[in-house]
Design a protein around this motif. Sequence first.
Motif, PDB file in Angstrom:
ATOM      1  N   ARG A 140      13.404 -36.709   7.747  1.00  0.00           N
ATOM      2  CA  ARG A 140      14.499 -36.600   8.984  1.00  0.00           C
ATOM      3  C   ARG A 140      14.171 -37.530  10.094  1.00  0.00           C
ATOM      4  O   ARG A 140      15.287 -38.066  10.524  1.00  0.00           O
ATOM      5  N   VAL A 141      13.042 -37.989   9.988  1.00  0.00           N
ATOM      6  CA  VAL A 141      12.899 -39.046  11.191  1.00  0.00           C
ATOM      7  C   VAL A 141      13.661 -40.150  10.645  1.00  0.00           C
ATOM      8  O   VAL A 141      14.063 -41.183  11.527  1.00  0.00           O
ATOM      9  N   ARG A 142      13.213 -40.751   9.329  1.00  0.00           N
ATOM     10  CA  ARG A 142      13.999 -42.216   8.777  1.00  0.00           C
ATOM     11  C   ARG A 142      15.473 -41.912   8.803  1.00  0.00           C
ATOM     12  O   ARG A 142      16.152 -43.188   9.103  1.00  0.00           O
ATOM     13  N   ALA A 143      15.888 -40.851   8.670  1.00  0.00           N
ATOM     14  CA  ALA A 143      17.591 -40.799   8.413  1.00  0.00           C
ATOM     15  C   ALA A 143      17.979 -41.060   9.864  1.00  0.00           C
ATOM     16  O   ALA A 143      19.241 -41.605   9.637  1.00  0.00           O
ATOM     17  N   LEU A 144      17.704 -40.460  10.994  1.00  0.00           N
ATOM     18  CA  LEU A 144      18.285 -40.832  12.187  1.00  0.00           C
ATOM     19  C   LEU A 144      18.115 -42.139  13.001  1.00  0.00           C
ATOM     20  O   LEU A 144      18.572 -42.618  13.851  1.00  0.00           O
ATOM     21  N   ARG A 145      17.499 -43.100  12.084  1.00  0.00           N
ATOM     22  CA  ARG A 145      17.314 -44.620  12.605  1.00  0.00           C
ATOM     23  C   ARG A 145      16.744 -44.721  13.861  1.00  0.00           C
ATOM     24  O   ARG A 145      17.373 -45.506  14.921  1.00  0.00           O
ATOM     25  N   HIS A 146      15.874 -43.991  14.335  1.00  0.00           N
ATOM     26  CA  HIS A 146      15.258 -44.244  16.041  1.00  0.00           C
ATOM     27  C   HIS A 146      15.183 -45.517  16.046  1.00  0.00           C
ATOM     28  O   HIS A 146      14.813 -46.397  15.173  1.00  0.00           O
ATOM     29  N   ARG A 147      15.384 -45.961  17.256  1.00  0.00           N
ATOM     30  CA  ARG A 147      15.190 -47.558  17.781  1.00  0.00           C
ATOM     31  C   ARG A 147      14.281 -47.846  18.812  1.00  0.00           C
ATOM     32  O   ARG A 147      14.158 -46.975  19.609  1.00  0.00           O
ATOM     33  N   VAL A 148      13.956 -48.942  18.707  1.00  0.00           N
ATOM     34  CA  VAL A 148      12.807 -49.588  19.563  1.00  0.00           C
ATOM     35  C   VAL A 148      13.447 -50.980  20.257  1.00  0.00           C
ATOM     36  O   VAL A 148      13.978 -51.616  19.569  1.00  0.00           O
TER      37      VAL A 148
END
Length: 547
Positions: free
Chosen positions: A354-362
Amino acid sequence: MTDSSTPDAGTRTVLLRGGEVHSPADPFATAMVVEGDRIAWVGSEGAADSFADGVDEVVHLDGALVTPAFTDAHVHTTATGLALTGLDLTDAPDLAEALSRIRAHARAHPDHRVLLGHGWDSTSWPERRPPHRAELDEAAGGRPLYLSRSDVHSALATTALLDLTPGIADLPGFHPEQPLTTAAHHAVREVAHATLTPAQREAAQRAALRRAAELGIGTVHECAGPDISSEDDLRALLALAAEQDGPRVVGYWAEAVTSAKDARRIRELGAHGAAGDLFVDGSLGSHTAHLHTPYADRPEHTGNAYLDAEAVAAHVAACTEAGLQAGFHAIGDAALSAVTEGVRQAAARTSLARVRALRHRVEHAEMLTPATIDAFAELALTASVQPAFDAAWGGEDGMYTSRLGVERARTLNPYAALQRAGVPLAFGSDSPVTPLDPWGTLRAAAFHHTPEHRISVRGAFTAHTRGGWRAIGQDDAGTLVPGAPADYAVWRTGELVVQAPDTRVANWSTDPRSGTPGLPDLTPGCELPVCLATVVAGRTVHRRPIE
């Protein structure tokens, strides 16, 4: 570039022909058909003849290059417009010139309640210091003046502006004779920006979006937040972008989320995610980036930590549960360690998938190590980075070296290592920190001060076009293929080439059998392409006047 009729491409069928079309669908394409807001066909000049009689408009490219429009993945739109239309000290060579520009700006704007300026950087000035407050007071004629540093993580303020800011002397980051940082900086900025009228704000936003369109930028990611701008500013910008023909605006709001209610409020603002400049630390130039070991020029100082790993984990977990993209601003190695540790904790609480799927960004992600690069790849974090930072501050005589020393400075902005690890890259400018300048951004990545960090122009181009779309979860855009959004730019440029750090790759790629489409020569000293037209969703948002 010539056309056979007055264009209204948003509702018409358009054939572009007689140029070079940069498309993975056909590396030798010279023509393209657009139907409404989508690409319908890409192919050869001979095949274009069959479309010529059935379209509403024919655009003769006269050898021009057509590419996807650029996406700038990190912009502060109102601040960019204010810099474009107001007091800009970005290229001031010394203290005397900076003070002279302040005096001229004050004389030219007697009706402004607070004078606003941006871009000073004393690192390269002969005096090696910013103006003293007394010098600012004199130059501004005793009026309130807010002057952000080039990195926007510290600022100068005149006595008159400090007097308008309640309790300023008691806030963290207040220094009587030094630039303001952290809470003190945010307080004076809030007071200064609150004096902008709606008309001034709209004029600044229009100026910034107009400039983006002139440079072939079809989409900007607005990185807003309570420590940077205001909710009203973000709402007004999104409304303006929706009502006028111009670049698309994807909004981010940088506020911590701890519940589903918080996530709903982010969405109600019109933001795509709770990301952008949610500060884990500050900047290297202002000595506020958080480091594991002290600054070379401040041996007892390791910068500022605004969020720890637990706070990062709480934000990412809450956003993931709500299906909302999360993200952070992180520059120093300690800050990036906190981010990766926190995201890993969030993945344990929710799930890695689930974390990977949302493509959180830095955002920025400058001081990476092999361990944090591996973590970015593992967690599918998007690196939203700004190659112009290296062009501005890299090298043995640059600001990075002054702050960190030669060896640590050489590790910054390792784009090749990120690319090899499979970390998604999205390029931007952080304008007004560095200017909107997409081809200059590609040049900076391809000719990085540190050779081992260089990437090919093609890889950089992908990061500055398709990469920005992928960063918002849209994989069918940022490239000229049938079915993709009709966001493209037309360029006058010289010979198209293939440039890569490894000459073996470059030599293979220029073999016609490889089918690798070329791009403009970005070797330093070569003239950069000139934008002739920019089209967004099939509508022309910029057309260069005929010379």
